[in-house]
Design a protein around this motif. Structure first.
Motif: not given
Lengths: 323, 267
Positions: A6-23, A61-72
């Motif tokens: 419950a204490g975690a922020p709704p959204v926490l995105v840290e250093q996320v990289t996501r590629r689709f092929g060359d893009v 899912r991200p290629d690297s980095g973390t995505v958290r939703l309410f800490g999960g």
């Protein structure tokens, strides 16, 4: 299995990289959204907004980095019990009635919002027994957004919620979303309409080329979009023209200079186009073929990032824009 | 932006996921209603086996008036009904659903994929049973086909045994192809499997080479087992291993197709 706390922020995105092929759709993006915020994600098509939302809603899912939703981890269904999203476009099961679609979605939650309340919030009561295939585009859009609230989410993600709606329908939707936000929910809304972000958001995150270009209060971003784009031709070369234009009243920046038939064609960004035109005349510059138009969002973003180096605010990582 | 607001909803314990069975039932119900609302699709599936019985078996009184032959004829058409219900619901149906934006939305709801898939399979099974009703009625009223209560119970159970491999085959098709390709592949799978499996003409009428080939098909194995359960005529010893082998193979293919689809669209 991750735990949602419950204490975690709704959204926490840290250093996320996501590629689709060359893009590279997202390039080292970090973002934190706290409970109760209403955030606009603004950027041109292909900027990475939808990719970011698909990571938050557990679709990718991200290629690297973390995505958290309410800490999960959003890919764990248990983390999504507090999440509300909306079907894209008008993708509703055509043969089901409005009532049935709402009940079907409600069946995924332990304590959903009563159907009557969902419909009332979006003015859909009259349509309860209609098949969704028979609704108008605007009605379908309203229902789609209504579905995001069925599970009483604490975080609502809306991707272009009012695309294709008329003015009135748009205002009904905005009001419903503001109401739900007042009830304490966190809302993230993407748009490439500035007007929409202006009506809803308190904080704006501008993305472009897969990066967060700016993260600021709505009024500061609005100032930027008041910019006007002016083009005109001056005799002589680029260097002399630039120096003549730079100091003029109202002119913020000379962004382009290309050789033209009778001299050089310049593109300027003006914070006050009227003042700039008066100054051009007063300076007796022999300009011709003057055009003035509103700066596009993209140009505003560009201006935002180049000014970032002179201190527009925190959260401006780099002046690099891919397009 | 680090300013936190104090008016966030009172943090309570996280809401739990709905029980998997409830989610499976929910999806089965709504898919059933969705299918029901397109009556053409339903009627085609439900009426074809019954009409085949009416036009091809009833006029041949030698078959229709012989209790064993008539029961076998109804039995093999019943296998066809289940085969076609499973392949069309899953093969064409899954491919269609995957193409809809609503599918992506459903994946953001708090539910695991397993119960949703189970709901889909339940729906396919429901339609398989429904497509047997016209067939059973015509067989009962217009032919000498008879079933004891035990045989009838056996037939009801056999529907599941027959539905499992063809459901898995349908899922393989539905998850590995686009809508158009899936519909075409479903059609060219259903009819050859039905014919070569002895579901239209009894395999006794096959030439030797076709009979030998037919015994290796899942549709033939299913047919022989259904005829055994409903008439007492012994199925070849190979029938059970053949049906099981195909079930395992289709199961592996279905898992591969589902994973590949997830990998392509959602990773």
């Amino acid at each position: 299995m991750t735990t949602t706390t419950a204490g975690a922020p709704p959204v926490l995105v840290e250093q996320v990289t996501r590629r689709f092929g060359d893009v590279t759709a997202l390039d080292d993006v970090s973002l934190r959204v706290d409970a109760g915020e209403i955030v606009g994600l603004l950027g041109p098509n292909g900027a990475g907004k939808t990719t970011l939302l698909s990571l938050l809603s557990g679709l990718r899912r991200p290629d690297s980095g973390t995505v958290r939703l309410f800490g999960g981890d959003p890919r764990d269904p248990a983390s999504r019990t507090w999440l509300g999203t909306t079907p894209q476009e008008t993708g509703l099961p055509e043969t089901l009635k409005v009532r049935e679609v709402v009940d079907f979605v409600a069946g995924h939650y332990a304590s959903p919002m009563p159907r009557a309340e969902v419909l009332a919030r979006f003015g859909l009561e009259e349509l309860v027994d209609r098949q969704t295939g028979g609704l108008s585009g605007g009605q379908r859009r309203r229902l789609a957004v209504a579905l995001s609230l069925v599970g009483r989410p604490r975080l609502v993600l809306l991707d272009e919620p009012t695309t294709g709606l008329d003015v009135e329908a748009r205002h009904v939707l905005w009001e419903a979303l503001r109401d739900y936000h007042r009830d304490g929910a966190t809302v993230i809304v993407t748009s490439h309409y500035l007007e929409e972000i202006e009506a809803l958001a308190e904080r704006v995150v501008v993305v472009g080329g897969g990066r967060v270009l700016a993260d600021d209060r709505i009024d500061r971003v609005l100032d930027l979009v008041a910019l006007r784009r002016m083009t005109l031709t001056l005799p002589g070369d680029a260097t002399s023209g630039r120096s003549a234009l730079h100091g003029l009243d109202g002119v913020q920046d000379v962004v382009d200079a290309v050789p033209a038939v009778a001299g050089t064609r310049f593109t300027l960004l003006a914070a006050d186009a009227d003042a700039a035109v008066r100054a051009l005349v007063a300076a007796r510059l022999p300009f011709h073929a003057l055009e003035v138009r509103g700066a596009s969002l993209e140009e505003a973003f560009l201006a935002l990032t180049t000014r970032g180096t002179t201190g527009v605010g925190a959260g401006v990582p780099s002046p690099e824009v891919s397009r | 932006m680090t300013a936190t607001t104090d008016r966030a909803p009172a943090p309570g314990p996280r809401a739990a996921l709905r029980p998997p069975l409830a989610v499976a039932w929910l999806h089965a119900r709504y898919q059933f209603v969705e299918t029901l609302r397109v009556p053409i699709a339903v009627l085609g599936n439900m009426l074809f086996p019954g009409l085949a019985l009416l036009f091809f078996v009833i006029p041949q009184r030698a078959v229709a008036d012989d209790p064993v032959a008539a029961t076998a004829a109804v039995g093999q058409l019943a296998v066809f009904a289940v085969l076609s219900a499973c392949l069309f619901t899953h093969g064409a149906g899954v491919a269609e659903d995957r193409a809809l934006p609503f599918d992506g939305y459903l994946r953001t709801l708090p539910a695991r994929p397993g119960p949703r898939l189970a709901g889909r399979v339940l729906n396919g099974l429901a339609w398989a049973y429904l497509s047997l009703i016209p067939l059973a009625l015509i067989g009962w009223l217009l032919t000498a086909a008879t079933l004891t209560w035990t045989q009838a119970l056996g037939a009801v159970v056999m529907v599941v045994a027959v539905a499992v491999p063809f459901t898995l085959l349908g899922l393989t098709i539905g998850y590995s192809m686009t809508t158009k390709a899936a519909l075409a592949v479903t059609q060219v799978t259903v009819f050859p499997l039905g014919f070569a499996g002895g579901l239209f003409l009894p395999p006794q009428m096959f030439p030797g080479w076709l009979d030998a080939l037919s015994r290796l098909l899942p549709s033939r194995a299913a047919r022989d087992l259904v005829v055994q359960v409903t008439t007492g005529a012994d199925a070849p010893a190979m029938a059970v291993p053949v049906l099981l082998a195909w079930t395992v193979a289709f199961g592996a293919l279905a898992v591969w197709a589902v994973r590949r689809d997830e990998g392509r669209r959602f990773h």
